[in-house]
Motif scaffolding. Structure first.
Motif, PDB file in Angstrom:
ATOM      1  N   ASP A 148       0.523  -0.862  -0.018  1.00  0.00           N
ATOM      2  CA  ASP A 148      -0.257  -0.567  -0.285  1.00  0.00           C
ATOM      3  C   ASP A 148       0.814   1.163   0.062  1.00  0.00           C
ATOM      4  O   ASP A 148       2.160   1.320   0.827  1.00  0.00           O
ATOM      5  CB  ASP A 148      -0.948   0.124   1.346  1.00  0.00           C
ATOM      6  CG  ASP A 148      -1.951  -1.173   1.152  1.00  0.00           C
ATOM      7  OD1 ASP A 148      -2.912  -1.353   0.284  1.00  0.00           O
ATOM      8  OD2 ASP A 148      -2.690  -1.183   2.374  1.00  0.00           O
ATOM      9  N   ALA A 149       0.084   2.711  -0.581  1.00  0.00           N
ATOM     10  CA  ALA A 149       0.584   3.549  -0.328  1.00  0.00           C
ATOM     11  C   ALA A 149       0.119   4.033   1.460  1.00  0.00           C
ATOM     12  O   ALA A 149      -0.911   3.737   1.593  1.00  0.00           O
ATOM     13  CB  ALA A 149       0.641   4.439  -1.406  1.00  0.00           C
ATOM     14  N   GLY A 150       0.900   4.744   1.300  1.00  0.00           N
ATOM     15  CA  GLY A 150       0.749   5.716   2.933  1.00  0.00           C
ATOM     16  C   GLY A 150      -0.110   6.496   3.027  1.00  0.00           C
ATOM     17  O   GLY A 150      -1.194   7.075   1.789  1.00  0.00           O
ATOM     18  N   THR A 151      -1.700   6.916   3.900  1.00  0.00           N
ATOM     19  CA  THR A 151      -2.616   7.432   4.094  1.00  0.00           C
ATOM     20  C   THR A 151      -2.310   8.886   2.900  1.00  0.00           C
ATOM     21  O   THR A 151      -3.391   9.534   2.630  1.00  0.00           O
ATOM     22  CB  THR A 151      -3.285   7.608   5.483  1.00  0.00           C
ATOM     23  OG1 THR A 151      -2.595   7.940   6.249  1.00  0.00           O
ATOM     24  CG2 THR A 151      -3.756   6.137   5.826  1.00  0.00           C
ATOM     25  N   GLN A 152      -1.020   9.224   3.570  1.00  0.00           N
ATOM     26  CA  GLN A 152      -0.680  10.805   3.534  1.00  0.00           C
ATOM     27  C   GLN A 152      -0.958  10.779   2.133  1.00  0.00           C
ATOM     28  O   GLN A 152      -0.899  11.920   1.629  1.00  0.00           O
ATOM     29  CB  GLN A 152       0.385  11.117   3.434  1.00  0.00           C
ATOM     30  CG  GLN A 152       1.776  10.630   3.789  1.00  0.00           C
ATOM     31  CD  GLN A 152       1.963   9.287   3.628  1.00  0.00           C
ATOM     32  OE1 GLN A 152       1.395   8.731   4.683  1.00  0.00           O
ATOM     33  NE2 GLN A 152       3.674   8.913   3.865  1.00  0.00           N
ATOM     34  N   ALA A 153      -0.131   9.604   0.971  1.00  0.00           N
ATOM     35  CA  ALA A 153      -0.249   9.492  -0.638  1.00  0.00           C
ATOM     36  C   ALA A 153      -1.887   9.164  -0.926  1.00  0.00           C
ATOM     37  O   ALA A 153      -1.515   9.068  -2.472  1.00  0.00           O
ATOM     38  CB  ALA A 153       0.729   8.589  -1.080  1.00  0.00           C
ATOM     39  N   GLY A 154      -2.543   8.449   0.025  1.00  0.00           N
ATOM     40  CA  GLY A 154      -4.020   8.824  -0.989  1.00  0.00           C
ATOM     41  C   GLY A 154      -4.156   7.684  -0.668  1.00  0.00           C
ATOM     42  O   GLY A 154      -5.681   6.977  -1.385  1.00  0.00           O
ATOM     43  N   GLY A 155      -3.112   6.449  -0.354  1.00  0.00           N
ATOM     44  CA  GLY A 155      -2.719   5.324   0.048  1.00  0.00           C
ATOM     45  C   GLY A 155      -3.936   4.550   1.231  1.00  0.00           C
ATOM     46  O   GLY A 155      -4.414   5.025   1.853  1.00  0.00           O
ATOM     47  N   TYR A 156      -4.403   3.451   1.372  1.00  0.00           N
ATOM     48  CA  TYR A 156      -4.985   2.692   2.334  1.00  0.00           C
ATOM     49  C   TYR A 156      -3.779   2.800   3.809  1.00  0.00           C
ATOM     50  O   TYR A 156      -3.997   3.057   5.383  1.00  0.00           O
ATOM     51  CB  TYR A 156      -4.881   1.104   2.954  1.00  0.00           C
ATOM     52  CG  TYR A 156      -6.425   0.869   1.600  1.00  0.00           C
ATOM     53  CD1 TYR A 156      -7.545   1.651   1.646  1.00  0.00           C
ATOM     54  CD2 TYR A 156      -5.732   0.480   0.223  1.00  0.00           C
ATOM     55  CE1 TYR A 156      -8.135   1.142   1.237  1.00  0.00           C
ATOM     56  CE2 TYR A 156      -7.453   0.597  -0.968  1.00  0.00           C
ATOM     57  CZ  TYR A 156      -8.269   1.004   0.054  1.00  0.00           C
ATOM     58  OH  TYR A 156      -9.395   0.520  -0.865  1.00  0.00           O
ATOM     59  N   GLY A 157      -2.555   2.884   3.362  1.00  0.00           N
ATOM     60  CA  GLY A 157      -1.576   2.638   4.847  1.00  0.00           C
ATOM     61  C   GLY A 157      -1.407   1.207   5.186  1.00  0.00           C
ATOM     62  O   GLY A 157      -0.924   0.681   6.890  1.00  0.00           O
ATOM     63  N   GLU A 158      -1.902   0.008   5.169  1.00  0.00           N
ATOM     64  CA  GLU A 158      -2.618  -0.801   5.680  1.00  0.00           C
ATOM     65  C   GLU A 158      -1.095  -2.140   5.936  1.00  0.00           C
ATOM     66  O   GLU A 158      -1.104  -2.822   6.622  1.00  0.00           O
ATOM     67  CB  GLU A 158      -3.522  -1.319   5.103  1.00  0.00           C
ATOM     68  CG  GLU A 158      -5.379  -0.921   5.929  1.00  0.00           C
ATOM     69  CD  GLU A 158      -6.126  -1.595   5.352  1.00  0.00           C
ATOM     70  OE1 GLU A 158      -6.247  -2.321   4.606  1.00  0.00           O
ATOM     71  OE2 GLU A 158      -7.223  -0.822   6.064  1.00  0.00           O
TER      72      GLU A 158
END
Length: 135
Positions: free
Chosen positions: A28-38
């Protein structure tokens, strides 16, 4: 036949399947990049590949020298990225190795972790390796 099949699932989530065994990892991409970050991001998988490759060549070399390498491990401590050039500039890894390894074997293993690792030799990034003989 291909070795790995990688699929984009949306929202910066990707699955990669090792075709021989059907083992799958998800990134996942991180949440700051628009991903789930899981899950780990692709750069963290790159860092993991470097640690695994270095451990592999050290383990093969230790075993060839008659020493058991079982139980040795590595921790990816940190990594740095240049967000203007989209390059990983530094990967810091600490290797935890056996205290019983003599000085000659220690030097050999440390050299192999830098010289004989395909992943490391393929990366231009700084490889900041620390070796702790605490097992």
């Amino acid at each position: 036949m291909s070795v790995v099949t990688t699929k984009y699932l949306g929202k910066a989530r990707v699955t990669s399947t090792y075709n021989k065994t059907h083992e799958t990892i998800t990134t996942d991409a991180g949440t700051q990049a628009g991903g789930y970050g899981e899950h780990a991001n692709p750069v963290e998988i790159l860092c993991t590949a470097l640690a695994a490759c270095a451990l592999t060549v050290m383990g093969l070399n230790a075993e060839k020298s008659g020493a058991s390498f079982a139980g040795c491990y590595a921790e990816v401590d940190d990594y740095e990225e240049d967000t203007t050039t989209f390059v990983v500039t530094r990967i810091a890894i600490t290797f935890h190795l056996k205290a019983e390894f003599d000085e000659k074997l220690r030097k050999k293993l440390e050299a192999f972790s830098h010289r004989a690792c395909f992943v490391g030799n393929s990366l231009k990034t700084e490889k900041d390796f620390t070796y702790i003989y605490d097992l």
